[in-house]
Design a protein around this motif. Structure first.
Motif, mmCIF file in Angstrom:
data_model
loop_
_atom_site.group_PDB
_atom_site.id
_atom_site.type_symbol
_atom_site.label_atom_id
_atom_site.label_comp_id
_atom_site.label_asym_id
_atom_site.label_seq_id
_atom_site.Cartn_x
_atom_site.Cartn_y
_atom_site.Cartn_z
ATOM 1 N N ALA A 1 -0.983 -5.396 4.055
ATOM 2 C CA ALA A 1 -0.046 -5.266 3.016
ATOM 3 C C ALA A 1 1.165 -6.081 3.384
ATOM 4 C CB ALA A 1 0.435 -3.953 2.939
ATOM 5 N N ALA A 2 1.341 -7.271 2.622
ATOM 6 C CA ALA A 2 2.282 -8.252 2.979
ATOM 7 C C ALA A 2 3.846 -7.860 2.980
ATOM 8 C CB ALA A 2 2.145 -9.570 1.992
ATOM 9 N N LYS A 3 3.944 -6.939 2.241
ATOM 10 C CA LYS A 3 5.331 -6.266 2.115
ATOM 11 C C LYS A 3 5.561 -5.025 2.693
ATOM 12 C CE LYS A 3 7.148 -9.370 -1.754
ATOM 13 N NZ LYS A 3 7.568 -9.261 -3.027
ATOM 14 N N GLY A 4 4.595 -4.389 2.775
ATOM 15 C CA GLY A 4 4.851 -2.641 3.456
ATOM 16 C C GLY A 4 3.683 -1.737 3.065
ATOM 17 N N ALA A 5 3.578 -0.706 3.968
ATOM 18 C CA ALA A 5 2.547 0.347 3.773
ATOM 19 C C ALA A 5 3.194 1.270 3.922
ATOM 20 C CB ALA A 5 1.419 0.040 4.649
ATOM 21 N N ASP B 1 1.982 10.546 11.054
ATOM 22 C CA ASP B 1 3.098 10.813 10.775
ATOM 23 C C ASP B 1 4.171 10.296 11.930
ATOM 24 O OD1 ASP B 1 2.627 11.994 8.362
ATOM 25 O OD2 ASP B 1 2.203 13.806 9.127
ATOM 26 N N THR B 2 4.012 9.067 12.421
ATOM 27 C CA THR B 2 4.852 8.646 13.462
ATOM 28 C C THR B 2 5.778 7.335 12.989
ATOM 29 O OG1 THR B 2 2.894 7.400 14.267
ATOM 30 C CG2 THR B 2 3.211 9.362 15.427
ATOM 31 N N GLY B 3 5.202 6.745 12.054
ATOM 32 C CA GLY B 3 5.884 5.566 11.377
ATOM 33 C C GLY B 3 7.316 5.630 11.184
ATOM 34 N N GLN B 4 8.269 4.509 11.311
ATOM 35 C CA GLN B 4 9.455 4.652 10.891
ATOM 36 C C GLN B 4 9.864 5.272 9.756
ATOM 37 O OE1 GLN B 4 12.419 3.437 12.333
ATOM 38 N NE2 GLN B 4 13.418 4.377 10.796
ATOM 39 N N ILE B 5 10.648 6.187 9.761
ATOM 40 C CA ILE B 5 11.186 7.032 8.468
ATOM 41 C C ILE B 5 12.137 6.244 7.593
ATOM 42 C CG2 ILE B 5 12.336 9.041 7.755
ATOM 43 C CD1 ILE B 5 11.423 10.277 10.174
ATOM 44 N N ILE B 6 11.587 6.106 6.409
ATOM 45 C CA ILE B 6 12.761 5.434 5.452
ATOM 46 C C ILE B 6 13.638 6.538 4.727
ATOM 47 C CG2 ILE B 6 12.366 4.406 3.161
ATOM 48 C CD1 ILE B 6 9.693 3.505 3.797
ATOM 49 N N HIS C 1 7.741 7.568 4.814
ATOM 50 C CA HIS C 1 7.845 6.589 5.978
ATOM 51 C C HIS C 1 6.517 5.516 6.078
ATOM 52 C CE1 HIS C 1 4.151 8.325 7.467
ATOM 53 N NE2 HIS C 1 4.139 9.343 6.798
ATOM 54 N N HIS C 2 6.848 4.596 6.900
ATOM 55 C CA HIS C 2 5.900 3.287 6.976
ATOM 56 C C HIS C 2 4.772 3.818 7.627
ATOM 57 C CE1 HIS C 2 8.525 0.225 6.007
ATOM 58 N NE2 HIS C 2 9.448 0.700 6.575
ATOM 59 N N MET C 3 3.486 3.477 7.444
ATOM 60 C CA MET C 3 2.470 3.816 8.088
ATOM 61 C C MET C 3 2.304 3.278 9.550
ATOM 62 S SD MET C 3 -0.460 3.326 5.019
ATOM 63 C CE MET C 3 -0.364 4.022 3.554
ATOM 64 N N ALA C 4 1.724 3.858 10.313
ATOM 65 C CA ALA C 4 1.638 3.770 11.894
ATOM 66 C C ALA C 4 0.036 3.977 12.458
ATOM 67 C CB ALA C 4 2.497 4.176 12.568
ATOM 68 N N LYS C 5 -0.274 3.582 13.399
ATOM 69 C CA LYS C 5 -1.602 3.899 14.075
ATOM 70 C C LYS C 5 -1.850 5.430 14.071
ATOM 71 C CE LYS C 5 -2.098 -0.163 16.917
ATOM 72 N NZ LYS C 5 -2.112 -0.829 18.269
ATOM 73 N N SER C 6 -0.918 6.276 14.476
ATOM 74 C CA SER C 6 -0.735 7.756 14.692
ATOM 75 C C SER C 6 -0.163 8.417 13.478
ATOM 76 C CB SER C 6 -0.014 8.239 16.047
ATOM 77 O OG SER C 6 -0.655 7.509 17.113
ATOM 78 N N ILE D 1 0.785 -1.292 0.069
ATOM 79 C CA ILE D 1 -0.064 0.007 0.081
ATOM 80 C C ILE D 1 0.911 1.218 0.148
ATOM 81 C CG2 ILE D 1 -1.653 1.379 1.297
ATOM 82 C CD1 ILE D 1 -2.876 -1.327 2.401
ATOM 83 N N ILE D 2 0.714 2.167 -0.972
ATOM 84 C CA ILE D 2 1.508 3.307 -0.947
ATOM 85 C C ILE D 2 0.488 4.449 -1.318
ATOM 86 C CG2 ILE D 2 3.483 4.583 -2.384
ATOM 87 C CD1 ILE D 2 4.454 1.908 -3.462
ATOM 88 N N SER D 3 0.669 5.366 -0.242
ATOM 89 C CA SER D 3 -0.010 6.660 -0.263
ATOM 90 C C SER D 3 1.062 7.729 -0.518
ATOM 91 C CB SER D 3 -0.534 7.001 1.153
ATOM 92 O OG SER D 3 -1.169 8.386 1.277
ATOM 93 N N PHE D 4 0.658 8.012 -1.913
ATOM 94 C CA PHE D 4 1.580 9.086 -2.526
ATOM 95 C C PHE D 4 0.637 10.639 -2.727
ATOM 96 C CE2 PHE D 4 3.042 11.969 -6.002
ATOM 97 C CZ PHE D 4 4.509 11.927 -5.595
ATOM 98 N N ARG D 5 1.059 11.394 -1.692
ATOM 99 C CA ARG D 5 0.104 12.688 -1.598
ATOM 100 C C ARG D 5 -1.261 12.525 -1.184
ATOM 101 N NH1 ARG D 5 3.374 16.852 -3.407
ATOM 102 N NH2 ARG D 5 2.058 18.031 -2.049
ATOM 103 N N GLY D 6 -1.613 11.335 -0.697
ATOM 104 C CA GLY D 6 -3.097 10.902 -0.401
ATOM 105 C C GLY D 6 -3.333 11.643 0.895
#
Length: 217
Positions: free
Chosen positions: A92-96, A135-140, A128-133, A75-80
């Motif tokens: 998402a089996a590999k990443g969000a 803009d808190t997910g691990q930054i890529i 960054h990875h999606m998280a519950k809150s 799952i990729i959110s680009f400017r969404g």
């Protein structure tokens, strides 16, 4: 209104070892300021992956029910702007992943406006990875750039849009489509979350004092 499209066409039997056969859910924005960047990202994604579902969602649109039925690898959110529920991104089996059009210091909305008013010399975009809150997910990855002298809010939106799109191309080309792990950045998020309510109030108060500031142009 939100809408989605899935284009698969005629393809040979999927090769489970080929990352280009990954199922990708792409979340995009129909906002006039960003939709062209989003369409370019969608076109690029469809050229790389065999199975892409794209959903354009704007504020006020109903929740896209097709999210709950989706299954796949990315799952990729680009400017969404849609906040994806954990029950969805956890599938998402590999990443969000989300692309946030501000550096980590500016969580939430309006980072480009605040940055100009505070006379920041640089700005950036954060993947960054999606998280519950929010803009808190691990930054890529973080891409920073210099703000040009006299750059207005409108110009900075275009500037960050171009840099964010290049960041997206790089992540997909160098990592996701190659089946390689995405990077992990040591950068950390700022403590403050800038909300839409706070931004609206701040704009009203600041405009009353300095209506001609470049952050409003």
């Amino acid at each position: 209104m939100s809408h989605s499209r899935t284009e698969t066409g005629s393809h040979p039997a999927p090769d489970a070892t080929d990352p280009r056969q990954d199922r990708v859910l792409l979340l995009l924005s129909p906002d006039p300021d960003t939709v062209e960047w989003c369409r370019t990202a969608e076109e690029f994604t469809r050229a790389v992956f065999a199975d892409v579902q794209a959903i354009y969602w704007g504020h006020g649109d109903p929740y896209p029910e097709e999210l709950d039925a989706w299954e796949g690898e990315w799952i990729i959110s680009f400017r969404g702007d849609l906040i994806v529920p954990e029950r969805v991104y956890s599938k998402a089996a590999k990443g969000a992943i989300n692309f946030h059009p501000s550096p980590p210091h500016f969580r939430g909305l309006g980072g480009h406006v605040y940055a100009l008013h505070e006379n920041h010399e640089t700005f950036g975009t954060t993947c960054h990875h999606m998280a519950k809150s929010v803009d808190t997910g691990q930054i890529i990855d973080v891409k920073r750039f210099t703000i040009a002298p006299g750059e207005t809010a409108t110009a900075l939106r275009h500037h960050v849009g171009a840099v964010s799109l290049a960041q997206y191309f790089e992540l997909v080309s160098d990592h996701i489509a190659q089946g390689k792990p995405v990077p992990s950045s040591p950068e950390q998020w700022g403590e403050r979350l800038y909300t839409s309510k706070q931004l609206k109030q701040w704009i009203e108060e600041t405009k009353a004092v300095d209506p001609g500031h470049r952050c409003f142009q």
